[in-house]
Design a protein around this motif. Structure first.
Motif, PDB file in Angstrom:
ATOM      1  N   LEU A  86       0.884  -1.363   0.169  1.00  0.00           N
ATOM      2  CA  LEU A  86      -0.167  -0.179   0.264  1.00  0.00           C
ATOM      3  C   LEU A  86       0.790   1.293   0.116  1.00  0.00           C
ATOM      4  O   LEU A  86       0.796   2.283  -0.690  1.00  0.00           O
ATOM      5  CB  LEU A  86      -0.893  -0.107   1.264  1.00  0.00           C
ATOM      6  N   VAL A  87       1.968   1.290   0.822  1.00  0.00           N
ATOM      7  CA  VAL A  87       2.792   2.545   0.819  1.00  0.00           C
ATOM      8  C   VAL A  87       3.607   2.781  -0.288  1.00  0.00           C
ATOM      9  O   VAL A  87       3.518   3.715  -0.718  1.00  0.00           O
ATOM     10  CB  VAL A  87       3.782   2.429   2.100  1.00  0.00           C
ATOM     11  N   GLY A  88       4.358   1.463  -0.927  1.00  0.00           N
ATOM     12  CA  GLY A  88       4.781   1.497  -2.185  1.00  0.00           C
ATOM     13  C   GLY A  88       3.948   2.192  -3.435  1.00  0.00           C
ATOM     14  O   GLY A  88       4.298   2.919  -4.227  1.00  0.00           O
ATOM     15  N   GLY A  89       2.634   1.423  -3.323  1.00  0.00           N
ATOM     16  CA  GLY A  89       1.986   1.697  -4.405  1.00  0.00           C
ATOM     17  C   GLY A  89       1.428   3.109  -4.492  1.00  0.00           C
ATOM     18  O   GLY A  89       1.436   3.607  -5.526  1.00  0.00           O
ATOM     19  N   PHE A  90       1.081   3.611  -3.385  1.00  0.00           N
ATOM     20  CA  PHE A  90       0.623   5.114  -3.243  1.00  0.00           C
ATOM     21  C   PHE A  90       1.799   6.231  -3.598  1.00  0.00           C
ATOM     22  O   PHE A  90       1.622   6.920  -4.153  1.00  0.00           O
ATOM     23  CB  PHE A  90       0.100   5.340  -1.791  1.00  0.00           C
ATOM     24  N   ALA A  91       2.945   5.657  -3.000  1.00  0.00           N
ATOM     25  CA  ALA A  91       4.235   6.556  -3.064  1.00  0.00           C
ATOM     26  C   ALA A  91       4.703   6.444  -4.860  1.00  0.00           C
ATOM     27  O   ALA A  91       4.838   7.442  -5.357  1.00  0.00           O
ATOM     28  CB  ALA A  91       5.310   6.033  -2.536  1.00  0.00           C
ATOM     29  N   LEU A  92       4.543   5.381  -5.544  1.00  0.00           N
ATOM     30  CA  LEU A  92       4.798   5.315  -7.014  1.00  0.00           C
ATOM     31  C   LEU A  92       3.737   6.237  -7.554  1.00  0.00           C
ATOM     32  O   LEU A  92       4.310   6.616  -8.601  1.00  0.00           O
ATOM     33  CB  LEU A  92       4.880   3.724  -7.399  1.00  0.00           C
ATOM     34  N   ARG A  93       2.424   5.967  -7.224  1.00  0.00           N
ATOM     35  CA  ARG A  93       1.462   6.711  -8.104  1.00  0.00           C
ATOM     36  C   ARG A  93       1.601   8.118  -7.811  1.00  0.00           C
ATOM     37  O   ARG A  93       1.586   8.901  -8.972  1.00  0.00           O
ATOM     38  CB  ARG A  93       0.172   6.319  -7.539  1.00  0.00           C
ATOM     39  N   ALA A  94       2.156   8.497  -6.811  1.00  0.00           N
ATOM     40  CA  ALA A  94       2.377   9.940  -6.770  1.00  0.00           C
ATOM     41  C   ALA A  94       3.712  10.642  -7.416  1.00  0.00           C
ATOM     42  O   ALA A  94       3.582  11.791  -7.990  1.00  0.00           O
ATOM     43  CB  ALA A  94       2.750  10.365  -5.059  1.00  0.00           C
ATOM     44  N   LEU A  95       4.717   9.744  -7.457  1.00  0.00           N
ATOM     45  CA  LEU A  95       5.927   9.903  -8.449  1.00  0.00           C
ATOM     46  C   LEU A  95       5.463  10.166  -9.583  1.00  0.00           C
ATOM     47  O   LEU A  95       5.916  10.937 -10.496  1.00  0.00           O
ATOM     48  CB  LEU A  95       6.952   9.082  -8.258  1.00  0.00           C
ATOM     49  N   VAL A  96       4.455   8.917 -10.336  1.00  0.00           N
ATOM     50  CA  VAL A  96       4.225   9.116 -11.578  1.00  0.00           C
ATOM     51  C   VAL A  96       3.202  10.188 -11.851  1.00  0.00           C
ATOM     52  O   VAL A  96       3.657  10.856 -13.056  1.00  0.00           O
ATOM     53  CB  VAL A  96       3.390   7.637 -12.057  1.00  0.00           C
ATOM     54  N   THR A  97       2.418  10.517 -10.940  1.00  0.00           N
ATOM     55  CA  THR A  97       1.539  11.713 -11.134  1.00  0.00           C
ATOM     56  C   THR A  97       2.391  13.106 -11.275  1.00  0.00           C
ATOM     57  O   THR A  97       2.262  13.813 -12.283  1.00  0.00           O
ATOM     58  CB  THR A  97       0.650  11.964 -10.078  1.00  0.00           C
TER      59      THR A  97
END
Length: 77
Positions: free
Chosen positions: A39-50
């Motif tokens: 969950l933490v990694g998925g949300f962090a990666l989505r934020a970076l991609v955004t």
């Protein structure tokens, strides 16, 4: 559906992570650690991609404006 997928993948990731570090943990702890990490990694990666997409749009806008100013100065007058 995305969060459910992250939880399922996280359970497997927790198992692999605990084995990679040689940490012997019980199954519930392994699953919880993997789900939380996913969950933490998925949300962090989505934020970076955004942010990357936003920055790409900004760079494209600047390059487009520079090109139009150059064309205007070269052929507009």
């Amino acid at each position: 559906m995305g969060i459910v997928l992250l939880i399922i993948i996280g359970a497997a990731a927790g198992f692999l992570a605990t084995r990679a570090f040689g940490w012997e943990a019980d199954i519930p702890t392994t699953v919880v650690i993997g789900m939380a990490g996913a969950l933490v990694g998925g949300f962090a990666l989505r934020a970076l991609v955004t942010m990357a997409v936003w920055m790409a749009g900004f760079v494209g806008a600047v390059l487009g404006a520079v090109a139009l100013v150059w064309l205007w100065q070269k052929y507009g007058r």
